[in-house]
Every structure is written in structure tokens, then in C-alpha cells.
Scaffold this motif. Structure first.
Motif, PDB file in Angstrom:
ATOM      1  N   PHE A   1      10.348  -5.268  -9.868  1.00 11.53           N
ATOM      2  CA  PHE A   1      10.536  -3.824 -10.055  1.00 11.53           C
ATOM      3  C   PHE A   1      10.648  -3.081  -8.722  1.00 11.53           C
ATOM      4  O   PHE A   1      10.316  -1.905  -8.630  1.00 11.53           O
ATOM      5  N   GLU A   2      11.136  -3.768  -7.721  1.00  6.23           N
ATOM      6  CA  GLU A   2      11.260  -3.158  -6.393  1.00  6.23           C
ATOM      7  C   GLU A   2      12.024  -1.834  -6.445  1.00  6.23           C
ATOM      8  O   GLU A   2      11.644  -0.849  -5.795  1.00  6.23           O
TER       9      GLU A   2
ATOM     10  N   PRO B   1       7.654  -1.056  -2.079  1.00  7.86           N
ATOM     11  CA  PRO B   1       6.360  -1.056  -2.776  1.00  7.86           C
ATOM     12  C   PRO B   1       5.163  -0.882  -1.846  1.00  7.86           C
ATOM     13  O   PRO B   1       4.156  -0.282  -2.233  1.00  7.86           O
ATOM     14  N   ILE B   2       5.254  -1.379  -0.602  1.00  4.06           N
ATOM     15  CA  ILE B   2       4.130  -1.256   0.324  1.00  4.06           C
ATOM     16  C   ILE B   2       3.892   0.204   0.675  1.00  4.06           C
ATOM     17  O   ILE B   2       2.760   0.696   0.658  1.00  4.06           O
ATOM     18  N   GLY B   3       4.967   0.940   0.972  1.00  2.20           N
ATOM     19  CA  GLY B   3       4.834   2.361   1.270  1.00  2.20           C
ATOM     20  C   GLY B   3       4.270   3.136   0.100  1.00  2.20           C
ATOM     21  O   GLY B   3       3.459   4.066   0.275  1.00  2.20           O
ATOM     22  N   PHE B   4       4.675   2.752  -1.100  1.00  2.00           N
ATOM     23  CA  PHE B   4       4.168   3.404  -2.305  1.00  2.00           C
ATOM     24  C   PHE B   4       2.674   3.131  -2.478  1.00  2.00           C
ATOM     25  O   PHE B   4       1.884   4.052  -2.714  1.00  2.00           O
ATOM     26  N   LEU B   5       2.283   1.877  -2.350  1.00  3.67           N
ATOM     27  CA  LEU B   5       0.898   1.487  -2.603  1.00  3.67           C
ATOM     28  C   LEU B   5      -0.075   2.111  -1.607  1.00  3.67           C
ATOM     29  O   LEU B   5      -1.207   2.455  -1.970  1.00  3.67           O
ATOM     30  N   LEU B   6       0.352   2.271  -0.370  1.00  4.59           N
ATOM     31  CA  LEU B   6      -0.540   2.835   0.650  1.00  4.59           C
ATOM     32  C   LEU B   6      -1.014   4.240   0.298  1.00  4.59           C
ATOM     33  O   LEU B   6      -2.047   4.695   0.774  1.00  4.59           O
ATOM     34  N   ASN B   7      -0.258   4.904  -0.579  1.00  3.00           N
ATOM     35  CA  ASN B   7      -0.621   6.263  -0.965  1.00  3.00           C
ATOM     36  C   ASN B   7      -1.770   6.293  -1.971  1.00  3.00           C
ATOM     37  O   ASN B   7      -2.377   7.342  -2.194  1.00  3.00           O
ATOM     38  N   TYR B   8      -2.068   5.141  -2.585  1.00  2.00           N
ATOM     39  CA  TYR B   8      -3.055   5.126  -3.675  1.00  2.00           C
ATOM     40  C   TYR B   8      -4.222   4.173  -3.446  1.00  2.00           C
ATOM     41  O   TYR B   8      -5.210   4.223  -4.180  1.00  2.00           O
ATOM     42  N   LEU B   9      -4.113   3.292  -2.456  1.00  2.00           N
ATOM     43  CA  LEU B   9      -5.176   2.322  -2.236  1.00  2.00           C
ATOM     44  C   LEU B   9      -6.368   2.970  -1.532  1.00  2.00           C
ATOM     45  O   LEU B   9      -6.200   3.858  -0.708  1.00  2.00           O
TER      46      LEU B   9
END
Length: 388
Positions: free
Chosen positions: A261-262, A283-291
Motif C-alpha cells: 500500500f505504498e 510510509p516512513i515519513g508518514f509513520l514518523l508523524n504518529y510514532l
């Protein structure tokens, strides 16, 4: 300095969200989701079922996860009541923007419940002749037609429109695609208005009843608590080093969900007005906002090395599609017809064909011999010398 301050504030906000999320989970049974209940779907029923039949901190095939007592879920009449309530939903009353959180909570709960329903309703494998006597090992076995590479065929478990939602037949793919923001033209005719700003944290919150899927959350999703719940689950998933995220010998390992789902994450980052960090793998840039800032996942992905890593350099975990059932709690198959494996069918057809060809060849040889014999006899009667 302003950027550093903003990041500090964002990290503090995430920590506060985590604390509030834990508090929220404690008060879920008391949340009044009036808008959803008005349309006949009571998420409290689903939450009670999850509390009773989901067991956390289990291990299957070397992977830690939450397991499900599918037999108990099947026998509990509240489960069928919850599934039946989907039939009465009137989507015309929903607004894709105003009711955004309500729709995300509703569809996420529906997906998780219907994935369980699929494994409960269709516990037997399907071969080319229909259902047979072997119990499914994976939700994938519940669909298809017994053919190899069955995901290339229309009738897969994801595309089978066997669920009545609002009077129309829906599939698991339909439910997921609505959450992903697909237009109504690609969905059943009664789909609500297109979802405003899809939240791709959903990929860590909808569960396909398999071991490598994100863990099934033991609480129902509620509009009032949705943001905290989605963040809590994405941190839980990325905190699982066997199927979410890990670093082994300086090599980044991630769930294949982020590979498949990239493009969802590419869209999220592109439409974010620069609120997400720029990374080579979206996905890495996206995840950093929520981790959570203190988590292993955040510390790993926020390093310069992994911010610049390319997709080709990431190793994705093998996906284990086996059912996330508690040991001894998977629904039994009661069919009696023996399963016919496709490969065995092909071998049988080849063997039978060769046998028939051999019989035909033998018949031809016998016929030729008889013809020669008859011709010889006739020649001898007429006085001809023959060497036949």
C-alpha cells in the motif's frame, strides 16, 4: 529553532495522546456513540465480544500477537446480531466529511467483524468442485476456486460480495476501499459519499484474520476516541519486531503492508501540506508523524540512514496468512467430501489421458495385426505368395 520547537510540541502531543488513549480505553464501555447507534449499529456489542474472545500476548509460529477464540465467537448470538445490524444501515444519512470519524469507526469495525465472519462462515477449503472436508488454514482458503494463484481470479476471499450491508452485497475489498477513499463508482451502489481525507493509519487497524496482520484491537472503534485508538494501534503494530518493524544487522525489516500500500502513503504525504517529513520511502515519513518519540520504531526510522533508505533496500517480512486463532479455537469443518487438490487433478487427468492413449494405441496395433492377418488369408486362398 522554530522547527525544533514545533517538533518538541508534536512529540509532547503524541505522548499526551497515548496517555489519553489508555484512559480512553478504560472508559470505552461508557462512551455514547449516538450517531452510529441511531443507524442501528451498536459498537458496544462488538467491543464486549472483543473483550471476551480476543487474547493478548500470545505466540503463533514464532510471532507474538493477539489471538481470537473463533469457536466462542461463533456460538455467541451477539456476534450474529452485530453482523445482522449492518443490513439496516442507511448510508444516505451519512456525510463523507461531516461524519468522517463516524464512518471510519463504522467501516473499520465492519471490516474486522466481517473478516472473522468469513473464517467462521466458510471454515472448509474449496477445491475446483466446491467446498470439501479440509479445514482452512488461512482466510485466503475461504475464497477462490481451489486454483493456484487464485488471487488472479475474480472469486477471491477479498472480492466475494457475500455480506449484506445496507441492503447491498459488499466484499471485504469494498469495505477496505471505501476507507482508502475510493470513489463511489468503484463501490456498491449504496456506498456513502466518498470519505473526506482517508486516514491511512487504517492499515494498522483493520485485521484480515491472519498472523502477520496487525493485532486485532480488543476494543471497538468509536468516533469520539478514534484518533487515539488509531495512533495506539499503529504504535503497537510497529512495536512488534516479528511482523511490524525491526532492524537486523543494520537492515531495515518492515511489514509487507507498507510495500503493498505504498501509494496510499505517497498520497497522504503529497496532500499533507508539508506536515510529514520528506523520506525516500513515503510510509516512513508518514509513520514518523504518529510514532511515540521514545519508541524503538521512532528512534529507528528517524535516523538519517533510514530517512534516506530506498524501498529496494528494505527487507519486507514474509507474510504469514495462517489464521490468528487461539490454539484449539478455530471453527471445525463439517463437510465430508474429500478435497481434490488442483495439482492432483492435473496429474490425474494426465495419467488418465496417457492410459487412454495407451489403450487406443494397443487397439490400433491389434486392428492392424488383424487386418494384415485377414489380407494374408485372402491372398493365400487366391494362390498368391505373400510375405505378410
Amino acid at each position: 529553532k522554530n522547527i525544533i520547537e514545533i517538533k518538541k510540541i508534536m512529540r509532547l502531543a503524541i505522548v499526551l495522546a497515548a496517555i489519553l488513549g489508555i484512559i480512553g480505553c478504560m472508559i470505552v464501555p461508557h462512551v455514547k456513540s449516538t450517531l452510529v447507534e441511531e443507524f442501528g449499529v451498536d459498537h458496544h456489542i462488538w467491543g464486549d465480544l472483543l473483550q471476551k474472545y480476543v487474547k493478548k500476548n500470545q505466540t503463533l509460529e514464532g510471532i507474538s500477537l493477539s489471538t481470537v477464540d473463533y469457536e466462542g465467537m461463533k456460538e455467541d448470538e451477539r456476534f450474529e446480531k452485530y453482523i445482522k445490524s449492518f443490513e439496516l444501515i442507511n448510508f444516505s444519512k451519512f456525510d463523507g466529511e461531516k461524519d468522517r470519524e463516524t464512518l471510519i469507526a463504522l467501516f473499520a469495525n465492519m471490516y474486522n467483524a466481517l473478516a472473522m465472519k468469513m473464517t467462521i462462515e466458510y471454515p472448509c477449503k474449496r477445491d475446483v468442485f466446491g467446498y470439501c472436508d479440509q479445514r482452512i488454514g488461512s482466510i485466503v482458503d475461504s475464497g477462490g476456486n481451489g486454483l493456484p494463484l487464485s488471487e488472479k481470479f475474480v472469486d477471491t476471499v477479498w472480492k466475494r460480495r457475500v455480506f449484506n450491508i445496507g441492503g447491498e452485497e459488499w466484499s471485504l475489498d469494498d469495505v477496505e476501499n471505501y476507507l482508502r477513499g475510493h470513489p463511489r463508482s468503484e463501490l456498491p451502489s449504496n456506498a456513502p459519499q466518498q470519505l473526506y481525507k482517508p486516514d491511512f493509519r487504517l492499515h494498522a487497524n483493520i485485521v484480515c484474520a491472519s498472523i502477520s496482520c496487525p493485532d486485532i484491537y480488543n476494543q471497538a472503534f468509536f468516533p469520539e476516541l478514534l484518533d487515539m485508538q488509531l495512533t495506539l494501534n499503529i504504535n503497537s503494530f510497529l512495536g512488534n519486531k516479528e511482523k511490524g518493524l525491526n532492524v537486523i544487522s543494520n537492515n531495515l525489516h518492515m511489514s509487507k503492508i507498507f510495500f503493498w500500500f505504498e501509494q496510499d502513503f505517497v498520497k497522504a504525504v503529497a496532500n499533507s501540506n508539508n506536515t510529514y517529513e520528506k523520506t525516500n520511502f513515503a510510509p516512513i515519513g508518514f509513520l514518523l508523524n504518529y510514532l511515540y518519540p521514545d519508541s524503538f520504531a521512532y528512534k529507528t526510522l528517524s535516523s538519517n540512514h533510514f530517512k534516506t533508505i530506498k524501498k529496494e533496500e528494505i527487507q519486507f517480512f514474509d507474510y504469514n496468512w495462517n489464521i490468528n486463532a487461539e490454539k484449539g479455537k478455530q471453527v471445525q469443518c463439517e463437510n465430508t467430501r474429500r478435497c481434490f487438490v488442483f495439482e492432483q487433478l492435473i496429474i490425474t487427468i494426465v495419467v488418465v489421458t496417457l492410459f487412454v492413449l495407451c489403450i487406443c494405441c494397443l487397439f490400433c496395433v491389434v486392428c492392424c495385426f488383424l487386418c494384415c492377418y485377414c489380407i494374408r488369408q485372402k491372398r493365400q486362398k487366391k494362390g498368391y505368395t505373400t510375405i505378410l
